[in-house]
Design an enzyme around this catalytic site. Structure first.
Site, short mmCIF file in Angstrom:
data_model
loop_
_atom_site.label_atom_id
_atom_site.label_comp_id
_atom_site.label_asym_id
_atom_site.label_seq_id
_atom_site.Cartn_x
_atom_site.Cartn_y
_atom_site.Cartn_z
CG ASP A 245 2.85 28.11 -85.94
OD1 ASP A 245 2.88 29.29 -86.30
OD2 ASP A 245 2.20 27.23 -86.54
CE LYS B 263 -1.18 26.64 -87.04
NZ LYS B 263 -1.15 25.56 -87.99
N1 LIG Z 1 3.64 26.49 -94.28
C1 LIG Z 1 2.35 26.33 -94.26
O1 LIG Z 1 1.82 25.34 -94.68
C2 LIG Z 1 1.45 27.41 -93.72
C3 LIG Z 1 1.99 28.61 -93.30
N2 LIG Z 1 1.19 29.62 -92.83
C4 LIG Z 1 1.78 30.89 -92.45
O2 LIG Z 1 2.20 31.54 -93.67
C5 LIG Z 1 3.29 32.41 -93.36
C6 LIG Z 1 4.41 32.18 -94.35
O3 LIG Z 1 4.94 30.88 -94.22
P1 LIG Z 1 6.07 30.38 -95.23
O4 LIG Z 1 5.75 30.83 -96.60
O5 LIG Z 1 6.24 28.95 -94.97
O6 LIG Z 1 7.34 31.21 -94.69
P2 LIG Z 1 8.66 31.58 -95.50
O7 LIG Z 1 9.73 31.81 -94.51
O8 LIG Z 1 8.87 30.60 -96.60
O9 LIG Z 1 8.31 32.99 -96.18
C7 LIG Z 1 8.16 34.16 -95.47
C8 LIG Z 1 8.24 35.33 -96.44
O10 LIG Z 1 7.94 36.53 -95.75
C9 LIG Z 1 8.91 37.51 -96.12
N3 LIG Z 1 8.99 38.54 -95.09
C10 LIG Z 1 9.62 38.53 -93.89
N4 LIG Z 1 9.45 39.69 -93.25
C11 LIG Z 1 8.68 40.46 -94.07
C12 LIG Z 1 8.16 41.78 -93.97
N5 LIG Z 1 8.39 42.54 -92.90
N6 LIG Z 1 7.42 42.25 -95.01
C13 LIG Z 1 7.17 41.49 -96.11
N7 LIG Z 1 7.64 40.25 -96.25
C14 LIG Z 1 8.38 39.74 -95.24
C15 LIG Z 1 10.18 36.71 -96.30
O11 LIG Z 1 11.12 37.47 -97.03
P3 LIG Z 1 12.56 36.89 -97.46
O12 LIG Z 1 12.26 35.96 -98.63
O13 LIG Z 1 13.31 38.11 -97.84
O14 LIG Z 1 13.11 36.17 -96.28
C16 LIG Z 1 9.63 35.51 -97.06
O15 LIG Z 1 9.51 35.82 -98.43
C17 LIG Z 1 3.68 32.12 -91.91
O16 LIG Z 1 3.14 33.14 -91.10
C18 LIG Z 1 3.03 30.79 -91.59
O17 LIG Z 1 2.69 30.66 -90.25
C19 LIG Z 1 -0.17 29.48 -92.80
C20 LIG Z 1 -0.76 28.31 -93.21
C21 LIG Z 1 0.00 27.18 -93.68
N1 LIG Z 2 4.04 25.75 -89.19
C1 LIG Z 2 2.62 25.64 -89.30
C2 LIG Z 2 2.20 26.04 -90.69
C3 LIG Z 2 0.85 26.60 -90.69
O1 LIG Z 2 0.45 27.47 -89.99
C4 LIG Z 2 2.16 24.21 -89.02
O2 LIG Z 2 3.02 23.34 -88.99
O3 LIG Z 2 0.98 23.99 -88.80
#
Ligand SMILES: NC(=O)C1=CN([C@@H]2O[C@H](COP(=O)(O)OP(=O)(O)OC[C@H]3O[C@@H](n4cnc5c(N)ncnc54)[C@H](OP(=O)(O)O)[C@@H]3O)[C@@H](O)[C@H]2O)C=CC1
Ligand SMILES: N[C@@H](CC=O)C(=O)O
Length: 335
Positions: free
Chosen positions: A235, A239
């Protein structure tokens, strides 16, 4: 009032937070003369939308209900069709997203927000951007696959926003873009880019077992859906690749030197996530503690660091002085 229709792909921790944020900022947005109209939400299996996206939107009450359904771990499939709302699943989803994009691109436009962690969204994003939709990414994968795919997406710079791919919304990307557009060169980027690994490294220093801290980071929503994505360094490497490409380096993921915090035998192809969390992760505690103790005996701490300099791009553990900029980072300071 400018109406901006928005379609959200991914309704996990980040997607739901975005919906709550939009709802809680309604007054602010209206002072700014803007209304974000959420016209569709997708998870991995389903899509919720409305029949007439030109006129209607998914109401705030409905969105809050949808967030509840998703936080309980259910699929959007569980939301029955009612009133104007419709639920689509499987192959219908892509077709419906394109329908919505084609309908709205001719009038008010459409913002497609990718808050998934999937590479399956890439083809669809390329199609909607070609229809003059705007794309906003929290998902790093669309920017870190092949150079060809990256070039296609960024060939529409005014239609792509991805501030939260690096820095979780801190103005990292926009700052770099401003420096570059002023004509100043950037020689080197060094930082602790992972919220998860920043939290883990500073917490284990305090004596908590590595496995316990990783589980806590997962519960707090810092990790990727599979925390091995963070612990493998992948990950952070994504970045790093986004930043390196922003600086103009024409590189792919395989040019990045990546240090993993677990052995290949514990990788996703070999071990299920459940087995990793139950047995694999605790077996790493001793080794990490030893590395922490070694660093501490030199008056140093460990940080998972990204370094981009000329053609060099690497991510891995470094022993740094406790009072250095990186050494002083505590918990989640820089994502
Ligand atoms: N956690 C953080 O603080 C940060 C995260 N990010 C990025 O944000 C993104 C989401 O993270 P997070 O919310 O923690 O992850 P989650 O696993 O909580 O959520 C991912 C979501 O994406 C859905 N999903 C999976 N495949 C598809 C698809 N093909 N089409 C549409 N939806 C899909 C999943 O569906 P289902 O519910 O059915 O499994 C789920 O609802 C990641 O890419 C992460 O790197 C960026 C900045 C900060
Ligand atoms: N898994 C990531 C979430 C944001 O991209 C992190 O820990 O920085």
């Amino acid at each position: 009032m400018v109406n901006i229709p928005l379609l959200l792909m991914g309704c996990g921790g980040v997607g739901r937070q975005l919906l709550h944020h939009i709802i809680s900022c309604r007054d602010l947005h209206s002072k700014q003369g803007v209304r974000l109209r959420v016209v569709g939400v997708c998870d991995s299996k389903s899509m919720v939308t409305i029949q007439d996206v030109l006129t209607f939107e998914l109401g705030d009450e409905y969105l809050l209900q949808l967030c509840k359904v998703k936080s309980s771990g259910s699929s959007l499939n569980g939301l029955a069709n009612f009133g104007e709302c419709q639920v689509f699943s499987g192959q219908e989803i892509e077709k419906k997203v394109m329908d919505v994009a084609a309908t709205l691109c001719r009038s008010s436009g459409l913002v497609v927000v990718d808050c998934s962690a999937s590479s399956q969204t890439i083809a669809l994003l390329n199609q909607v951007v070609n229809l003059y939709c705007c794309v906003v990414l929290a998902n790093k994968k669309p920017l870190t696959s092949s150079l060809e795919s990256y070039d296609k997406l960024v060939s529409h710079p005014r239609r792509i926003r991805h501030e939260s791919t690096v820095g979780a919304g801190l103005p990292v990307i926009s700052t770099i873009n401003r420096i570059l557009s002023s004509g100043d060169p950037i020689f080197r980027i060094m930082g602790s880019l992972s919220g998860t690994l920043g939290y883990v490294m500073s917490q284990v220093e305090g004596g908590r077992p590595f496995s316990q801290v990783v589980n806590a980071a997962k519960s707090l929503g810092y990790t990727e859906p599979d925390p091995r994505d963070d612990l493998s360094g992948m990950d952070v490497a994504r970045k790093a690749l986004i930043l390196a490409r922003l600086l103009g380096h024409r590189i792919n993921m395989d040019s990045i030197k990546v240090e993993s915090l677990y052995p290949v035998e514990m990788g996703p192809d070999v071990m299920s996530l459940e087995e990793f969390l139950a047995n694999g992760l605790p077996s790493l505690d001793k080794d990490i503690q030893k590395r922490i103790d070694n660093a501490s005996s030199n008056g140093n701490v460990l940080r998972y660091v990204c370094l981009i300099e000329e053609s060099r791009c690497e991510v891995g553990i470094q022993e740094v002085a406790k009072d250095s900029a990186l050494g002083r980072l505590k918990e989640v300071i820089m994502w």
